[in-house]
Design an enzyme around this catalytic site. Structure first.
Site, PDB file in Angstrom:
ATOM      1  N   LYS A   1       0.828  -1.213   0.000  1.00  0.00           N
ATOM      2  CA  LYS A   1       0.000   0.000   0.000  1.00  0.00           C
ATOM      3  C   LYS A   1       0.859   1.258   0.000  1.00  0.00           C
ATOM      4  O   LYS A   1       0.595   2.213  -0.749  1.00  0.00           O
ATOM      5  CB  LYS A   1      -0.904   0.004   1.232  1.00  0.00           C
ATOM      6  CG  LYS A   1      -1.688   1.298   1.430  1.00  0.00           C
ATOM      7  CD  LYS A   1      -2.465   1.295   2.724  1.00  0.00           C
ATOM      8  CE  LYS A   1      -1.628   1.702   3.909  1.00  0.00           C
ATOM      9  NZ  LYS A   1      -1.696   3.130   4.227  1.00  0.00           N
ATOM     10  N   ASN A   2       1.896   1.272   0.833  1.00  0.00           N
ATOM     11  CA  ASN A   2       2.709   2.478   0.968  1.00  0.00           C
ATOM     12  C   ASN A   2       3.576   2.746  -0.255  1.00  0.00           C
ATOM     13  O   ASN A   2       4.150   3.829  -0.372  1.00  0.00           O
ATOM     14  CB  ASN A   2       3.582   2.382   2.224  1.00  0.00           C
ATOM     15  CG  ASN A   2       2.763   2.468   3.497  1.00  0.00           C
ATOM     16  OD1 ASN A   2       1.639   2.975   3.490  1.00  0.00           O
ATOM     17  ND2 ASN A   2       3.307   1.969   4.594  1.00  0.00           N
TER      18      ASN A   2
ATOM     19  N   ARG B   1      -3.896  10.457   4.570  1.00  0.00           N
ATOM     20  CA  ARG B   1      -2.810  11.418   4.551  1.00  0.00           C
ATOM     21  C   ARG B   1      -2.043  11.412   3.236  1.00  0.00           C
ATOM     22  O   ARG B   1      -1.557  12.445   2.788  1.00  0.00           O
ATOM     23  CB  ARG B   1      -1.861  11.134   5.712  1.00  0.00           C
ATOM     24  CG  ARG B   1      -0.688  12.091   5.731  1.00  0.00           C
ATOM     25  CD  ARG B   1       0.199  11.920   6.932  1.00  0.00           C
ATOM     26  NE  ARG B   1       1.279  12.894   6.846  1.00  0.00           N
ATOM     27  CZ  ARG B   1       1.159  14.165   7.133  1.00  0.00           C
ATOM     28  NH1 ARG B   1       0.007  14.634   7.536  1.00  0.00           N
ATOM     29  NH2 ARG B   1       2.177  14.994   7.021  1.00  0.00           N
TER      30      ARG B   1
ATOM     31  N   CYS C   1      -4.930   8.217   9.898  1.00  0.00           N
ATOM     32  CA  CYS C   1      -5.000   7.690  11.263  1.00  0.00           C
ATOM     33  C   CYS C   1      -4.600   8.752  12.282  1.00  0.00           C
ATOM     34  O   CYS C   1      -3.706   9.565  12.028  1.00  0.00           O
ATOM     35  CB  CYS C   1      -4.078   6.485  11.412  1.00  0.00           C
ATOM     36  SG  CYS C   1      -4.674   4.988  10.604  1.00  0.00           S
TER      37      CYS C   1
ATOM     38  N   ARG D   1       2.124  14.720  12.369  1.00  0.00           N
ATOM     39  CA  ARG D   1       2.702  14.468  11.052  1.00  0.00           C
ATOM     40  C   ARG D   1       2.577  15.691  10.134  1.00  0.00           C
ATOM     41  O   ARG D   1       1.899  15.669   9.114  1.00  0.00           O
ATOM     42  CB  ARG D   1       2.043  13.243  10.406  1.00  0.00           C
ATOM     43  CG  ARG D   1       2.190  11.993  11.251  1.00  0.00           C
ATOM     44  CD  ARG D   1       1.816  10.753  10.500  1.00  0.00           C
ATOM     45  NE  ARG D   1       0.392  10.645  10.271  1.00  0.00           N
ATOM     46  CZ  ARG D   1      -0.198   9.601   9.687  1.00  0.00           C
ATOM     47  NH1 ARG D   1       0.534   8.599   9.277  1.00  0.00           N
ATOM     48  NH2 ARG D   1      -1.492   9.563   9.520  1.00  0.00           N
TER      49      ARG D   1
ATOM     50  N   ASP E   1       5.507   1.037  11.566  1.00  0.00           N
ATOM     51  CA  ASP E   1       4.291   0.328  11.186  1.00  0.00           C
ATOM     52  C   ASP E   1       4.263  -1.115  11.675  1.00  0.00           C
ATOM     53  O   ASP E   1       3.259  -1.809  11.502  1.00  0.00           O
ATOM     54  CB  ASP E   1       4.115   0.355   9.660  1.00  0.00           C
ATOM     55  CG  ASP E   1       3.508   1.655   9.176  1.00  0.00           C
ATOM     56  OD1 ASP E   1       3.111   2.475  10.008  1.00  0.00           O
ATOM     57  OD2 ASP E   1       3.434   1.852   7.948  1.00  0.00           O
TER      58      ASP E   1
ATOM     59  N   ARG F   1      -8.136  -0.324   5.373  1.00  0.00           N
ATOM     60  CA  ARG F   1      -7.279   0.645   4.696  1.00  0.00           C
ATOM     61  C   ARG F   1      -5.957   0.019   4.269  1.00  0.00           C
ATOM     62  O   ARG F   1      -5.336   0.471   3.309  1.00  0.00           O
ATOM     63  CB  ARG F   1      -7.000   1.847   5.602  1.00  0.00           C
ATOM     64  CG  ARG F   1      -8.204   2.736   5.885  1.00  0.00           C
ATOM     65  CD  ARG F   1      -7.785   3.970   6.686  1.00  0.00           C
ATOM     66  NE  ARG F   1      -6.656   4.606   6.049  1.00  0.00           N
ATOM     67  CZ  ARG F   1      -5.568   5.016   6.686  1.00  0.00           C
ATOM     68  NH1 ARG F   1      -5.442   4.840   7.986  1.00  0.00           N
ATOM     69  NH2 ARG F   1      -4.593   5.587   6.025  1.00  0.00           N
TER      70      ARG F   1
END
Length: 419
Positions: free
Chosen positions: A22-23, A93, A117, A122, A306, A398
């Site tokens: 995902k990232n 984000r 989240c 951040r 994470d 997510r």
């Protein structure tokens, strides 16, 4: 609202296919704004965050097709709308990653300040300061970032005062179409950034220093389309490694590469989890008992933030004590009260938590507070006596694709209760 129900005590064994990261996928999708030709991403996960980014890019005017069966995302066309509205950006984000590409190619952008989240502030300061160094004029007004540039962005020497994955990605994309040379110093080194850089190079970008903390980008006039495979999700793989280990099981994480784990490899091995690279993935198995291990979250190749919540769940049943220190996000211990409801002995103070392992956790109703916290509660539930029900699992969707199905296929007694 959906819930996940787990009955613990079942040993996990078998094969789990690790999806695309995902990232990595989110910034890769933003590259579609940098060219009028098609960008095709393979090994794409079917996640709510991916759908959110697809909706945002469609809002800008791109044609977005996501074939979940073939795991392909195709993006092409030109942006006709330069606003990223609050209703979309508040959900995730990573939406702020459209800022650099829109400025670089179209010279303008209006992007809502991001959400996601609730694990810390951040701030986007590093994104904005870097773009200002490249010639952008930026104003904050009514919760929006209004940015413009006359002509093209200009190359600049940008020193990040702290390591930031998002800022590195945003400025790297912006620099590909800037006039002259951009130098990004103290850049993040996460595998997802390497994946982004390699995709940009395949689109015609000129980037040196890939994989290091100093990226040098020589801007080009235009980029072309490409087809790029998304790298495997190291966080999903690490999550399943913890899930298998907490049940005393053995899992083959199909498609995973051991080098992507970074310091998590050493920490898991020290805790008693063997990780072996094989031809079709990484094998993870618990050798004997689990042992308490101290970890501190750091930028890659350090221990991933994470993975902190999942590792804490594992340490909750390990022999001895461990100290877990969070240095990336200030609010990332929100899972601690929920784990203690299951009997875990955890004392959190400031940025550190002392975990004293116990023999057994007990099933309980718990509530997910963010993406990684939600899956840490599932991991704990796999080892707990009795039934655990995890509420508010919309966070889970997510970042994890059909996690309950994947775990059930390797022996877990787990199901989703529609709400």
């Amino acid at each position: 609202m959906d819930r996940i129900r787990i009955r613990g005590g079942r040993r996990l064994e078998g094969r789990i296919a690790v999806g695309g990261a995902k990232n990595a996928a989110l910034p890769l999708m933003a590259t579609g704004l940098l060219t009028h030709e098609a960008v095709v991403l393979t090994n794409a996960p079917a996640l709510s965050d991916i759908a959110t980014m697809g909706g945002l890019l469609a809002q800008h005017g791109l044609r977005v097709e996501h074939d979940t069966a073939s795991r392909r995302i195709s993006l092409d066309g030109a942006a006709t709308d330069f606003e990223a509205p609050y209703d979309l950006v508040r959900k995730m984000r990573a939406s702020v990653l459209v800022l650099g590409p829109l400025l670089a190619r179209y010279g303008q952008a209006r992007v809502s300040l991001p959400g996601g989240c609730a694990i810390g502030t951040r701030p986007v300061d590093l994104h904005l300061k870097g773009l200002e160094q490249m010639g952008a004029v930026i104003e904050l007004e009514a919760g929006y970032i209004n940015a413009r540039v006359d002509g093209r962005l200009k190359g600049a020497r940008i020193l990040f005062t702290q390591v930031s994955v998002g800022a590195t990605e945003n400025l790297l994309m912006a620099a590909t179409l800037a006039e002259g040379t951009t130098e990004l110093i103290n850049a993040a080194r996460e595998p997802e950034i390497t994946d982004l850089a390699q995709c940009l190079v395949s689109m015609g970008a000129r980037i040196e220093g890939i994989g290091t903390d100093r990226l040098v980008v020589q801007g080009v006039d235009s980029l072309h389309g490409t087809t790029h495979p998304i790298l495997p999700d190291r966080i999903e793989a690490g999550t399943f490694a913890c899930a298998g280990a907490i049940t005393g099981g053995e899992l083959l994480l199909e498609g995973m590469r051991l080098d992507l784990f970074g310091a998590c490899t050493h920490s898991l091995r020290e805790a008693g989890v063997e990780l072996l690279q094989e031809a079709d993935g990484v094998r993870a198995r618990r050798l004997n008992g689990l042992h308490g291990v101290d970890v501190m979250t750091e930028p890659f190749p350090g221990f991933a933030t994470d993975m902190q919540a999942q590792f804490m769940a594992l340490m909750a049943v390990a022999e001895g004590a461990s100290m877990i220190t969070e240095t990336i996000f200030e609010n990332r211990f929100m899972h601690v009260p929920e784990l203690t409801r299951m009997g875990a002995r955890i004392n959190a103070h400031g940025s550190s938590a002392i975990v004293r392992g116990i023999g057994k956790l007990s099933g309980a109703p718990v509530m997910a507070t963010d993406l990684r916290a939600s899956v840490s509660l599932i991991i704990a539930g796999l080892a707990a006596e009795g039934e655990t029900v995890v509420n508010r699992v919309y966070h889970l969707d997510r970042g994890y694709e059909r996690v309950e199905r994947k775990l059930a296929a390797v022996g877990a007694e787990i199901d989703r209760i529609a709400g």
